[in-house]
Design a protein around this motif. Structure first.
Motif, PDB file in Angstrom:
ATOM      1  N   LEU A 152      84.444   0.145  46.881  1.00 14.33           N
ATOM      2  CA  LEU A 152      83.143   0.165  46.177  1.00 14.33           C
ATOM      3  C   LEU A 152      82.049  -0.424  47.064  1.00 14.33           C
ATOM      4  CD1 LEU A 152      84.141  -0.973  42.572  1.00 14.33           C
ATOM      5  CD2 LEU A 152      83.611   1.341  43.363  1.00 14.33           C
ATOM      6  N   HIS A 153      82.359  -1.543  47.717  1.00 11.76           N
ATOM      7  CA  HIS A 153      81.380  -2.144  48.631  1.00 11.76           C
ATOM      8  C   HIS A 153      81.092  -1.191  49.789  1.00 11.76           C
ATOM      9  CE1 HIS A 153      82.799  -6.105  46.878  1.00 11.76           C
ATOM     10  NE2 HIS A 153      81.504  -6.090  46.646  1.00 11.76           N
ATOM     11  N   ARG A 154      82.136  -0.574  50.306  1.00 11.85           N
ATOM     12  CA  ARG A 154      81.988   0.351  51.442  1.00 11.85           C
ATOM     13  C   ARG A 154      81.084   1.524  51.062  1.00 11.85           C
ATOM     14  NH1 ARG A 154      83.614   2.086  56.652  1.00 11.85           N
ATOM     15  NH2 ARG A 154      84.522   0.095  57.135  1.00 11.85           N
ATOM     16  N   GLN A 155      81.264   2.084  49.865  1.00 11.87           N
ATOM     17  CA  GLN A 155      80.412   3.198  49.414  1.00 11.87           C
ATOM     18  C   GLN A 155      78.959   2.754  49.320  1.00 11.87           C
ATOM     19  OE1 GLN A 155      82.408   4.141  45.747  1.00 11.87           O
ATOM     20  NE2 GLN A 155      83.393   5.941  46.625  1.00 11.87           N
ATOM     21  N   ALA A 156      78.728   1.559  48.782  1.00 14.00           N
ATOM     22  CA  ALA A 156      77.364   1.062  48.668  1.00 14.00           C
ATOM     23  C   ALA A 156      76.749   0.850  50.041  1.00 14.00           C
ATOM     24  CB  ALA A 156      77.340  -0.237  47.872  1.00 14.00           C
ATOM     25  N   LEU A 157      77.524   0.306  50.979  1.00  8.80           N
ATOM     26  CA  LEU A 157      77.024   0.094  52.342  1.00  8.80           C
ATOM     27  C   LEU A 157      76.674   1.408  53.020  1.00  8.80           C
ATOM     28  CD1 LEU A 157      79.491  -2.652  53.611  1.00  8.80           C
ATOM     29  CD2 LEU A 157      77.019  -2.912  53.300  1.00  8.80           C
ATOM     30  N   GLN A 158      77.484   2.417  52.822  1.00  7.34           N
ATOM     31  CA  GLN A 158      77.248   3.700  53.475  1.00  7.34           C
ATOM     32  C   GLN A 158      76.003   4.402  52.944  1.00  7.34           C
ATOM     33  OE1 GLN A 158      81.104   5.541  53.138  1.00  7.34           O
ATOM     34  NE2 GLN A 158      81.821   4.567  55.009  1.00  7.34           N
ATOM     35  N   ALA A 159      75.539   3.987  51.777  1.00 10.29           N
ATOM     36  CA  ALA A 159      74.301   4.556  51.227  1.00 10.29           C
ATOM     37  C   ALA A 159      73.058   3.914  51.828  1.00 10.29           C
ATOM     38  CB  ALA A 159      74.294   4.390  49.703  1.00 10.29           C
ATOM     39  N   VAL A 160      73.233   2.790  52.540  1.00  7.85           N
ATOM     40  CA  VAL A 160      72.112   2.112  53.187  1.00  7.85           C
ATOM     41  C   VAL A 160      71.816   2.812  54.511  1.00  7.85           C
ATOM     42  CG1 VAL A 160      71.345  -0.047  54.233  1.00  7.85           C
ATOM     43  CG2 VAL A 160      72.726  -0.102  52.144  1.00  7.85           C
ATOM     44  N   PRO A 161      70.580   3.220  54.726  1.00  9.81           N
ATOM     45  CA  PRO A 161      70.255   3.854  56.016  1.00  9.81           C
ATOM     46  C   PRO A 161      70.486   2.894  57.171  1.00  9.81           C
ATOM     47  CG  PRO A 161      68.413   4.033  54.473  1.00  9.81           C
ATOM     48  CD  PRO A 161      69.429   3.131  53.849  1.00  9.81           C
ATOM     49  N   SER A 162      71.007   3.387  58.271  1.00  9.92           N
ATOM     50  CA  SER A 162      71.184   2.574  59.474  1.00  9.92           C
ATOM     51  C   SER A 162      69.812   2.183  59.997  1.00  9.92           C
ATOM     52  CB  SER A 162      71.940   3.350  60.542  1.00  9.92           C
ATOM     53  OG  SER A 162      73.250   3.599  60.116  1.00  9.92           O
ATOM     54  N   PRO A 163      69.693   0.965  60.526  1.00 11.60           N
ATOM     55  CA  PRO A 163      68.392   0.566  61.084  1.00 11.60           C
ATOM     56  C   PRO A 163      68.028   1.436  62.289  1.00 11.60           C
ATOM     57  CG  PRO A 163      70.046  -1.196  61.354  1.00 11.60           C
ATOM     58  CD  PRO A 163      70.699  -0.075  60.630  1.00 11.60           C
ATOM     59  N   ALA A 164      66.768   1.702  62.429  1.00 13.14           N
ATOM     60  CA  ALA A 164      66.295   2.570  63.534  1.00 13.14           C
ATOM     61  C   ALA A 164      66.330   1.862  64.847  1.00 13.14           C
ATOM     62  CB  ALA A 164      64.889   3.055  63.238  1.00 13.14           C
TER      63      ALA A 164
END
Length: 120
Positions: free
Chosen positions: A108-120
């Motif tokens: 669940l944490h991993r799914q939430a993290l993957q929804a965060v855009p990577s910093p540019a």
């Protein structure tokens, strides 16, 4: 992330999994964990486990933050297992609350993290 007790097996397993997850750093997420334990207990816990993220004490006024987040367990005087993903503007973008005595699935944490855009 809110958790009930420093040094407990379930809390340690959850925090260890998040501390070791490369997605946390890759996404530029600031991990922080909150419990109602006093500062010296959290400092000893962080030192023992090698955590490099803040462990925040909600000891006094007892459980004030956990109450505000709706994760305070009045029966035990501890925070429940709650996780939040808060954006830089302070908006809660994701949350999960796990019943007492059960691990939050790291997936669940991993799914939430993957929804965060990577910093540019």
């Amino acid at each position: 992330m809110c958790f009930p007790f420093a040094f407990s097996p379930l809390c340690t397993a959850e925090l260890d999994a998040l501390a070791a997850d490369p997605e946390v750093a890759a996404r530029g997420v600031q991990l922080a964990a909150v419990s109602c334990d006093p500062v010296p207990a959290l400092r000893a816990f962080a030192d023992a486990r090698g955590y490099r993220f803040p462990l925040l004490s909600d000891f006094w006024p007892h459980g004030a933050l956990a109450r505000a987040l709706g994760v305070f367990d009045h029966a035990t005087g501890t925070a429940l297992r709650g996780s939040l993903l808060i954006d830089p503007g302070g908006v809660v973008r994701w949350s999960v609350l796990q019943e007492a005595g059960r691990l939050r699935p790291h997936a669940l944490h991993r799914q939430a993290l993957q929804a965060v855009p990577s910093p540019a």
